[in-house]
Structures are given as C-alpha cells and as structure tokens.
Design a protein around this motif. Structure first.
Motif, mmCIF file in Angstrom:
data_model
loop_
_atom_site.group_PDB
_atom_site.id
_atom_site.type_symbol
_atom_site.label_atom_id
_atom_site.label_comp_id
_atom_site.label_asym_id
_atom_site.label_seq_id
_atom_site.Cartn_x
_atom_site.Cartn_y
_atom_site.Cartn_z
ATOM 1 N N THR A 207 1.518 8.870 1.185
ATOM 2 C CA THR A 207 1.066 9.724 2.284
ATOM 3 C C THR A 207 0.991 8.950 3.592
ATOM 4 N N GLU A 208 0.474 7.737 3.515
ATOM 5 C CA GLU A 208 0.269 6.945 4.721
ATOM 6 C C GLU A 208 1.526 6.239 5.206
ATOM 7 N N ASN A 209 2.500 6.045 4.318
ATOM 8 C CA ASN A 209 3.720 5.315 4.666
ATOM 9 C C ASN A 209 4.961 6.088 4.208
ATOM 10 N N PRO A 210 5.186 7.260 4.748
ATOM 11 C CA PRO A 210 6.294 8.107 4.282
ATOM 12 C C PRO A 210 7.678 7.492 4.511
ATOM 13 N N ASP A 211 7.795 6.561 5.439
ATOM 14 C CA ASP A 211 9.087 5.957 5.734
ATOM 15 C C ASP A 211 9.449 4.820 4.782
ATOM 16 N N ASP A 212 8.479 4.361 4.007
ATOM 17 C CA ASP A 212 8.735 3.253 3.072
ATOM 18 C C ASP A 212 9.067 3.836 1.695
ATOM 19 N N SER A 213 10.300 4.249 1.517
ATOM 20 C CA SER A 213 10.705 4.937 0.284
ATOM 21 C C SER A 213 10.803 4.003 -0.915
ATOM 22 N N ILE A 214 10.922 2.696 -0.679
ATOM 23 C CA ILE A 214 11.063 1.745 -1.794
ATOM 24 C C ILE A 214 9.774 0.975 -2.071
ATOM 25 N N GLY A 215 8.716 1.309 -1.377
ATOM 26 C CA GLY A 215 7.436 0.645 -1.628
ATOM 27 C C GLY A 215 7.449 -0.830 -1.287
ATOM 28 N N LYS A 216 8.177 -1.188 -0.244
ATOM 29 C CA LYS A 216 8.362 -2.594 0.102
ATOM 30 C C LYS A 216 7.048 -3.311 0.367
ATOM 31 N N PHE A 217 6.103 -2.621 0.999
ATOM 32 C CA PHE A 217 4.872 -3.283 1.406
ATOM 33 C C PHE A 217 3.684 -2.935 0.513
ATOM 34 N N THR A 218 3.955 -2.363 -0.631
ATOM 35 C CA THR A 218 2.864 -2.044 -1.561
ATOM 36 C C THR A 218 2.333 -3.320 -2.200
ATOM 37 N N THR A 219 1.088 -3.263 -2.640
ATOM 38 C CA THR A 219 0.580 -4.346 -3.490
ATOM 39 C C THR A 219 1.265 -4.212 -4.842
ATOM 40 N N ASN A 220 1.467 -5.306 -5.554
ATOM 41 C CA ASN A 220 2.151 -5.180 -6.836
ATOM 42 C C ASN A 220 1.156 -4.883 -7.963
ATOM 43 N N ALA A 221 1.686 -4.591 -9.126
ATOM 44 C CA ALA A 221 0.869 -4.118 -10.240
ATOM 45 C C ALA A 221 -0.122 -5.160 -10.743
ATOM 46 N N ILE A 222 0.195 -6.454 -10.553
ATOM 47 C CA ILE A 222 -0.729 -7.513 -10.975
ATOM 48 C C ILE A 222 -1.861 -7.660 -9.975
ATOM 49 N N ASN A 223 -1.498 -7.768 -8.701
ATOM 50 C CA ASN A 223 -2.535 -7.944 -7.678
ATOM 51 C C ASN A 223 -3.482 -6.758 -7.596
ATOM 52 N N PHE A 224 -3.008 -5.587 -8.014
ATOM 53 C CA PHE A 224 -3.878 -4.412 -8.014
ATOM 54 C C PHE A 224 -5.002 -4.569 -9.043
ATOM 55 N N ILE A 225 -4.789 -5.430 -10.030
ATOM 56 C CA ILE A 225 -5.837 -5.739 -11.016
ATOM 57 C C ILE A 225 -6.656 -6.933 -10.578
ATOM 58 N N ILE A 226 -5.997 -7.999 -10.124
ATOM 59 C CA ILE A 226 -6.714 -9.257 -9.884
ATOM 60 C C ILE A 226 -6.814 -9.630 -8.409
ATOM 61 N N ASP A 228 -7.404 -9.681 -4.154
ATOM 62 C CA ASP A 228 -8.603 -9.583 -3.337
ATOM 63 C C ASP A 228 -8.401 -8.640 -2.150
ATOM 64 N N LYS A 229 -7.304 -7.880 -2.150
ATOM 65 C CA LYS A 229 -7.118 -6.819 -1.159
ATOM 66 C C LYS A 229 -7.291 -5.487 -1.880
ATOM 67 N N GLU A 230 -6.208 -4.678 -1.963
ATOM 68 C CA GLU A 230 -6.321 -3.426 -2.690
ATOM 69 C C GLU A 230 -6.439 -3.686 -4.190
ATOM 70 N N THR A 231 -7.492 -3.194 -4.808
ATOM 71 C CA THR A 231 -7.661 -3.289 -6.253
ATOM 72 C C THR A 231 -8.065 -1.924 -6.784
ATOM 73 N N PHE A 232 -7.947 -1.747 -8.094
ATOM 74 C CA PHE A 232 -8.138 -0.414 -8.664
ATOM 75 C C PHE A 232 -9.543 0.136 -8.440
ATOM 76 N N ASP A 233 -10.550 -0.762 -8.327
ATOM 77 C CA ASP A 233 -11.905 -0.248 -8.132
ATOM 78 C C ASP A 233 -12.116 0.287 -6.717
ATOM 79 N N ASP A 234 -11.170 0.026 -5.814
ATOM 80 C CA ASP A 234 -11.237 0.597 -4.471
ATOM 81 C C ASP A 234 -10.678 2.018 -4.420
ATOM 82 N N PHE A 235 -9.987 2.432 -5.490
ATOM 83 C CA PHE A 235 -9.275 3.715 -5.474
ATOM 84 C C PHE A 235 -9.690 4.615 -6.643
#
Length: 250
Positions: A207-226, A228-235
């Motif tokens: 929703t916030e990044n409609p132009d990034d169709s390949i998820g280039k700037f997303t956090t990856n699946a590991i960092n989302f668990i461990i 110190d930026k976006e983590t699953f408990d924030d969402f």
C-alpha cells in the motif's frame, strides 16, 4: 537446530555465577535456551523486551564475569562456555547463520564445533559419548499422533510465513533454510504472531510503496524475526505508516 539445551554444573554452580544477581543468572539461562547451535544469540534487545526483565547492567555483568562476549558491532552475544554446556551430536547440529560473527569470535580464540559443521553424519553408536543423549531422544522420537499433529502445525505456519515473504520479494527464496532455523526458535505463540505480522507487513508495504513491484526495499524474512527495525511484533495489527518512505517507516 536442537530443541533441547543443557547447562554444565561447573558453570552454573560456580561461585562466579552464583554471586551474580538473580536477574543476571536468569538472563543467562534464557540466552542458553534461545542461542543457535554455536551459542550465538541475536536480537538481544527484542528478547529483553519480550522477557520483561534483564537490563544492560545484567549484560555488562555477564561480560565482566566472562560468561558471555559480544561482537564488535554490539548486535550479537556469544555464550563463552557453550561447548561445556552443549556438545551436540553431528546429526543434530546446524552451523550458525551468523558466519561473519563466528569468524570474528574464532579470531578471538573461541572454539566451535568441528569443521564438519552441519554435516548429517548419522546417529552415533551406543558406545560413543552421546549414548545418554540417544537414550533420551529415542523416547521422544518414537512420538505419538499428537506430536505429529503439532509438527504439521508448525510446518504449516512456517510455510505460510515463508510464502508471504517470497510473494512480497523474490530475494527471500534464497533464505529458506536460514528462515526455518530462526522461525523454529520462536515459541509456538510467536510463530502464529510471525505469520500474522508477515501478512500485515506485506499488505502495508504494498500500500505504501505501490511502485516497488519486486519488493526491493522490503525487510527480508530473517530480519523480520530477528531484526531491530521492522519485526513481526510491530505488525500484529494493520498500522498506518509513521513516515512515508520507500524503505519502510522510521
């Protein structure tokens, strides 16, 4: 990764350890439970928040007493007496994903399991040193239908989590094994939270990044668990971005 951990009496019954405050002792036990198979602990700040006790002072005490060490970047903790506490069978051992941290710690003189790390070498014979471990594991490995159901549930959650991230960004495809290691470290209730968080994060990012169709700037699946930026408990709930930016919120 092994699901059981042990603690050596010479470590946790020593005068050095028993003279520590109870909070420091308890923190050491928790670190011992969540460390990977090389004794390395990630996401320390998040663990402190999750546990609800422990402080930087406790960490400093554990470092001063040479019970733990910390990497140069200050992000990872190493349990110094890991091999005294745990010496896993080769067929149950997985090398840490924090390879650079391990190299750094080896350079400091710390020892790790042999260079065949992670090799599936088969279950040791009964006359080997791991015989006691075999006796315990046999009872567990026999299992019952309920245990199988639990394992299926865990695998389903892992698949749901991983599929959400691979659909969001193809770069996550290369992280499958590492994601599995970190995901299975989580308590069962946090596995469910990780799946919820992943879905909410994916929806938020698109929703916030409609132009990034390949998820280039997303956090990856590991960092989302461990991480110190976006983590699953924030969402755990759908949230609005605090500051709109292609890389996520600040």
């Amino acid at each position: 990764m092994a699901k059981k951990r042990m603690f050596a009496e010479e470590v946790v019954r020593s005068d050095i350890f028993l003279d520590l405050p109870q909070s420091s002792q308890l923190l050491y036990f928790h670190f011992g439970m969540i460390a990977d198979d090389d004794g390395i602990v990630a996401s320390v700040d998040r663990e402190l928040r999750y546990l609800g006790f422990g402080s930087k002072d406790d960490l400093r005490l554990l470092i001063e007493k040479k019970l733990i060490d910390i990497t140069n970047d200050g992000k990872l903790i190493f349990i110094i007496d890991w091999l005294k506490n745990n010496n896993l069978r080769s067929d149950r051992y997985y090398k840490t994903i924090h390879t650079e941290a391990r190299k750094e710690l080896e350079a400091k003189g710390y020892h790790f399991k042999n260079k065949n790390f992670g090799a599936r070498l088969g279950i040791p014979k009964v006359n080997q040193s791991a015989a006691t471990d075999i006796d315990i594991d046999i009872d567990i490995d026999k299992g019952i239908d309920k245990d199988k159901d639990i394992e299926i549930d865990k695998n389903s959650l892992l698949s749901a989590y991983f599929n959400t991230f691979t659909k969001l960004a193809s770069k996550n495809n290369k992280l499958r094994d590492a994601v599995k290691v970190e995901f299975l470290k989580l308590p069962d209730f946090q596995k469910e939270q990780a799946v919820i968080g992943a879905k909410n994060y994916a929806k938020w990012y698109k929703t916030e990044n409609p132009d990034d169709s390949i998820g280039k700037f997303t956090t990856n699946a590991i960092n989302f668990i461990i991480g110190d930026k976006e983590t699953f408990d924030d969402f755990q709930e759908e949230i609005k971005v605090k500051k709109k930016t292609l890389g996520g919120f600040i």
